[in-house]
Design a protein around this motif. Structure first.
Motif, PDB file in Angstrom:
ATOM      1  N   VAL A 786     -22.012  18.679  63.056  1.00 47.46           N
ATOM      2  CA  VAL A 786     -22.149  19.508  61.865  1.00 47.46           C
ATOM      3  C   VAL A 786     -23.336  20.457  61.985  1.00 47.46           C
ATOM      4  CG1 VAL A 786     -22.658  19.504  59.389  1.00 47.46           C
ATOM      5  CG2 VAL A 786     -20.990  17.894  60.331  1.00 47.46           C
ATOM      6  N   ARG A 787     -24.512  19.927  62.345  1.00 52.54           N
ATOM      7  CA  ARG A 787     -25.707  20.776  62.377  1.00 52.54           C
ATOM      8  C   ARG A 787     -25.612  21.833  63.478  1.00 52.54           C
ATOM      9  NH1 ARG A 787     -30.015  18.671  59.264  1.00 52.54           N
ATOM     10  NH2 ARG A 787     -29.696  16.490  58.623  1.00 52.54           N
ATOM     11  N   SER A 788     -25.156  21.452  64.641  1.00 53.19           N
ATOM     12  CA  SER A 788     -25.072  22.428  65.731  1.00 53.19           C
ATOM     13  C   SER A 788     -24.030  23.495  65.439  1.00 53.19           C
ATOM     14  CB  SER A 788     -24.761  21.727  67.058  1.00 53.19           C
ATOM     15  OG  SER A 788     -23.533  21.021  66.970  1.00 53.19           O
ATOM     16  N   ASP A 789     -22.910  23.100  64.819  1.00 51.81           N
ATOM     17  CA  ASP A 789     -21.894  24.094  64.444  1.00 51.81           C
ATOM     18  C   ASP A 789     -22.450  25.065  63.404  1.00 51.81           C
ATOM     19  OD1 ASP A 789     -20.089  22.988  66.158  1.00 51.81           O
ATOM     20  OD2 ASP A 789     -18.869  22.018  64.605  1.00 51.81           O
ATOM     21  N   VAL A 790     -23.224  24.540  62.470  1.00 53.77           N
ATOM     22  CA  VAL A 790     -23.829  25.413  61.458  1.00 53.77           C
ATOM     23  C   VAL A 790     -24.828  26.354  62.114  1.00 53.77           C
ATOM     24  CG1 VAL A 790     -25.333  25.469  59.423  1.00 53.77           C
ATOM     25  CG2 VAL A 790     -23.445  23.826  59.548  1.00 53.77           C
ATOM     26  N   ALA A 791     -25.595  25.866  63.083  1.00 49.02           N
ATOM     27  CA  ALA A 791     -26.552  26.717  63.787  1.00 49.02           C
ATOM     28  C   ALA A 791     -25.836  27.863  64.484  1.00 49.02           C
ATOM     29  CB  ALA A 791     -27.348  25.893  64.792  1.00 49.02           C
ATOM     30  N   GLY A 927     -29.379  19.875  65.367  1.00 48.15           N
ATOM     31  CA  GLY A 927     -28.035  19.435  65.716  1.00 48.15           C
ATOM     32  C   GLY A 927     -28.051  18.509  66.901  1.00 48.15           C
ATOM     33  N   ALA A 928     -26.956  17.758  67.027  1.00 53.93           N
ATOM     34  CA  ALA A 928     -26.848  16.810  68.134  1.00 53.93           C
ATOM     35  C   ALA A 928     -26.455  17.534  69.400  1.00 53.93           C
ATOM     36  CB  ALA A 928     -25.828  15.737  67.797  1.00 53.93           C
TER      37      ALA A 928
END
Length: 928
Positions: A786-791, A927-928
């Motif tokens: 989720v976090r990496s996609d948002v980044a 992000g992961a």
């Protein structure tokens, strides 16, 4: 209902003017109770006509006055019914007229009946005569074989012919010696290609019916009949087809004819056909927009009448015309009817046929003060009583006071007053009517305008070339209006800037008469226009293309509290229900929406609501439009292709609409999801496969929202948030939607779903979609990417949509889109169903995703940025730079954001967006 006897209800009496005539009648009726005999004697002493009727109908009169006059009148009206033969019918009606006239007069002068009961009884007799005449002579045409296709029995409904009662007869207000105004029509659709033959028969019927009522015989007459109110009376036959009449009114109908149809009522023949015709004529009589131009028309008509009748003389009792003269009956009627014409198109409650009822309705809806309505009602009744006394003297169709002192003294006595008191009272009443009505009609004189600079003078001189000022009528009104506009402009923060904006407003107007009349009648609107022009040129341009929205300022509760979604849905639905045609329904929806949309903008501009309240109001309005319009589109589509297959569909609001926060220029992000429940095709005249059905239904709905019509469009619509974006079908089945979201959708699509909100459609499908949304957010919020996609998504957005100026609120690091993306991520990670930014950030705080201090930073920035975004979108849809905004617009933005100056706002924006960017980068970068 049981009524008391005549004698028990007497409460006033004339004063005998001719004592010898009074004594003669007193002796003749000495056997009656003293109070009744006294009334008859005094009345005979004032009216030779009534004295003659008393002698002619003496035996009948004794019986009629022995009981309740209502029972006697019913018997009078029943007597002609069933009489066979034109000659016998004519005689029976003349007997009825004599008796009704005598009974109504005595009830009037004795105070037994109110004005409305007197005029109502006379009107009922007129209705009866017209209807019986039409029935008899139509039957005669049928018996002679002159009405193609008509058979015995058709005469009961006039075989498609109807007489419309106009004027006082239509309103049930006939005066004592009134003529009756009729428009005779026939329904040509009953006769097809033989309509010409039918018309010839109905012309004969009309002429014979008029003669039956009008001809003076040994028995007198029934009613003088006037057929000149029909369309283009100089060249048209006395009875014409409804289609011909409709065509005339639609093409060349004038304001006085619109006013005449306020009182129009079917009174004889085919009453149902008459009602259908009047319904067709509603758009002609009752304009959709407030029609202040009618004031000028009424004023001009009053002046023409006075000039034609040579009534422009000083106010005196002798010779004064109680109907058409200064302060007379017509002034009150015009005052009432003109106000009804102005607003009756928007409010059907104002469409009362009667003068007294019209005044009461106008007062109830705030169009005139209640005390003015009460005073004019009392004056109207008093004037009508004097009018009746004038006519009762010799059964003359007159409205003129006698020209001699002796004649005036007779009328005073007939009214039960001494001559001096009567004169003073009459002049006072006439003056009061004139005072109450003249200011409404008479246009003001043009003022001297302010001194203008050369630059301003050049702009103002150019106005004469604008489309809105092409007609002489528009120019005449604007000559009076222009100095007022320019004086108000001089008070603006920057007069030259406001003048340029006003120039743009005037240049965009396609026509001017109605709007200029609106301004002239409502000077407060001028301040509003100047305020808008000096602050929001974009809103001024919008207003020039949609000037009809100003109706809402005058005709409704414009400054009342916001009603909320439910009443708005009802308002939009009610507007559409009033129209039969589908396209007209879409036009009605646009008119209602634009008025409310304009209201939100004005309230925001004037500080009645702040940016957040305005945002909710815009969202409420959009939701209401969708909720009201969806079933209308579905019904129209179902008419062609059958009902919605399966369980139906739901319209989902996405983005800002889903979050219930829109600005003045927002488009709508929508998705349509359907549940076919295994049904493969619709059942209708032209069945469609289910997938095609919902795809085309969705396209029809989008068209209903976006189509450019004469009233404009409702909204721009974006459907790119549907599964697979532009490549996916415009409507998605529930099964495909859930499968896609669970197995194929990208993280950004899950983020978008955090703001999804069902707005309209099948309740069961709405519940299922919402339940799935909540389940999915919990499930997908645990995803490792989720976090990496948002980044990654954030980087793409900032590259594609950089900030466009120092006061850019939406795009760029730490600005609205950035904060909204962060809030959606917080809601997804927390598995929260929250849709609004504040609640999503709070969900993230409670879930340990953002700290208290980070939440405060994000919310501080968001609140400032939203105020800036909402304010600037009301002003312009272009790039916002402090130096390019006018003084009024800049002052509005500073008021909205709470800053003292442009530099202070710029510094604060830089500070809060910088802090927000740092918080977002810290969280999205994890992000992961």
């Amino acid at each position: 209902m049981t009524h008391a006897p005549f004698a028990a209800r007497l409460n006033r009496s004339p004063i005998a003017f001719d004592r010898e005539a009074a004594a003669d009648v007193g002796r003749s009726f000495a056997d009656l109770p003293p109070e009744v005999a006294g009334l008859l004697a005094a009345t005979a002493g004032c009216s030779p006509y009534l004295k003659g009727l008393m002698g002619r109908e003496a035996e009948w009169l004794r019986g009629a006055l022995a009981g309740a006059p209502e029972a006697a009148m019913e018997a009078v009206l029943a007597a002609p019914v069933g009489v066979e033969g034109a000659e016998a019918l004519g005689e029976a009606l003349r007997v009825a007229k004599r008796r009704a006239a005598l009974l109504a007069a005595l009830c009037d002068v004795g105070g037994v009946w109110r004005l409305e009961e007197v005029t109502g009884a006379l009107t009922r007799l007129a209705d009866l005569g017209v209807d019986l005449g039409i029935r008899w002579f139509v039957g005669e045409e049928i018996r002679r074989g002159k009405l193609p296709g008509a058979v015995a029995g058709d005469e009961a409904t006039g075989a498609g012919m109807v007489a419309l009662a106009m004027g006082k007869m239509g309103a049930g207000e006939l005066n004592y010696s009134s003529d009756i105004d009729l428009v005779c029509l026939f329904d040509e659709t009953r006769y097809g290609d033989q309509a010409g033959e039918a018309r010839a028969a109905f012309i004969r019927v009309t002429r014979k019916m008029a003669a039956l009522l009008s001809d003076l015989t040994a028995g007198g007459y029934v009613f003088r009949t006037d057929l000149r109110l029909r369309p283009d009376a100089a060249v048209t036959p006395v009875c014409l087809s409804m289609a011909a009449a409709e065509s005339y009114y639609e093409s060349v109908g004038r304001t006085w004819e619109r006013a005449a149809y306020i009182k129009a009522r079917p009174c004889g023949g085919d009453l149902a056909a008459g009602e259908r015709f009047l319904k067709v004529l509603v758009p002609f009589v009752w304009r959709k927009h407030l029609d202040f131009a009618a004031i000028q028309d009424a004023h001009d008509m009053r002046l023409r009448i006075r000039e034609h009748r040579q009534l422009n003389r000083p106010l005196t009792v002798e010779g004064h015309n109680m109907k058409l003269g200064q302060g007379g009956i017509r002034e009150i009627e015009f005052f009432t009817q003109t106000r009804q014409l102005i607003a009756g198109g928007r409010d059907a409650d104002l469409r009362d046929r009667t003068t007294v009822g019209g005044l009461a309705a106008l007062a109830a809806k705030g169009w005139i003060p209640g005390d003015v309505a009460e005073e004019l009602t009392a004056l109207y009744r008093a004037h009508r009583e004097v009018e009746h006394r004038l006519q009762m003297v010799n059964d003359a169709q007159t409205h003129d006071m006698p020209v001699t002192a002796e004649g005036v003294a007779r009328i005073a006595a007939f009214c039960g007053e001494e001559e001096g008191a009567f004169r003073a009272g009459l002049l006072d009443r006439l003056a009061r009517v004139d005072r109450l009505t003249e200011g409404f009609f008479a246009p003001g004189q043009a003022e001297e305008g302010p001194e203008l600079s050369d630059h301003a003078r050049g702009i103002v001189e150019g106005w004469s070339h604008y489309p809105a000022l092409r007609s002489e009528r528009a120019q005449a009104i604007f000559r009076r209006l222009r100095p007022v506009l320019l004086k108000r402009l001089m008070r603006a923060a920057n007069a030259d800037e406001a003048l340029v904006a006003l120039d743009g407003f005037l240049a965009g107007l396609p026509a001017g008469v109605q709007l200029f009349s609106l301004f002239e009648a409502n000077p407060a609107l001028i301040d509003l226009i100047i305020d808008i022009a000096g602050t929001s040129p974009a809103l001024a341009r919008y207003l020039s293309r949609n000037a009809g929205v100003l109706d809402g300022v005058i005709g409704g509760s414009f400054f009342a509290p916001w009603p909320g979604v439910g009443p708005l849905v009802q308002a939009v639905a009610k507007g559409m229900e009033a129209e039969g045609d589908y396209e007209k329904k879409l036009g009605a929806a646009r008119r209602v929406m634009k008025e409310w949309h304009f209201r939100v903008g004005v309230h925001h501009l004037r500080g009645l609501v702040d940016a957040f309240e305005a945002a909710k109001h815009y969202a409420d309005l959009a939701e209401a439009v969708i909720a009201a319009l969806w079933p209308v589109v579905c019904a129209e589509f179902a008419r062609k292709h059958g009902p919605l297959p399966g369980k139906g569909a739901v319209v989902l609001g996405m983005g800002s609409l889903g979050a219930a926060r829109l600005n003045a220029g927002s488009d709508l992000d929508l998705i349509v999801i359907y549940d076919a429940e295994g049904v493969e095709a619709s059942e209708g005249p032209r069945p469609l496969a289910t997938r095609a059905y919902y795809a085309r239904l969705t396209q029809a709905f989008v068209t209903a929202l976006t189509a450019q019509m004469p009233e404009g469009r409702l909204y721009e619509v974006d459907m790119r948030l549907r599964p697979s974006g532009r490549q996916g079908p415009v409507a998605t089945s529930f099964q495909s939607f859930t499968s896609y979201q669970e197995g194929e959708a990208w993280t950004w699509e899950h983020l978008a779903l955090t703001r999804a909100r069902p707005l309209a459609g099948a309740a069961e499908v709405m519940a299922a979609v919402e339940a799935f949304r909540r389940h999915l957010l919990v499930e997908k919020g645990q995803g490792p990417k989720v976090r990496s996609d948002v980044a990654e998504m954030r980087a793409r957005l900032q590259a594609a949509k950089p900030a466009r100026g120092l006061w850019e609120a939406k795009n760029g690091p730490g600005r609205l889109m950035d904060i909204e993306l962060m809030a959606q991520m917080a809601a997804l990670l927390a598995g929260s169903p929250a849709r609004g930014v504040e609640r999503q950030i709070e969900a993230g705080r409670k879930g340990g995703i953002v700290s208290d201090s980070d939440a405060r930073v994000l919310l501080d920035a968001y609140r400032l940025l939203w105020r800036l975004q909402a304010g600037t979108r009301l002003i312009t849809d272009g790039v916002v730079e402090p130096g390019s905004l006018g003084e009024g617009a800049c002052a509005f933005v500073l008021r909205e954001t709470g800053e003292a100056g442009a530099e202070a706002l710029s510094e604060r924006l830089e500070a809060v967006t910088g802090l927000a960017e740092a918080v977002i980068a810290a969280h999205v970068g994890q992000g992961a």
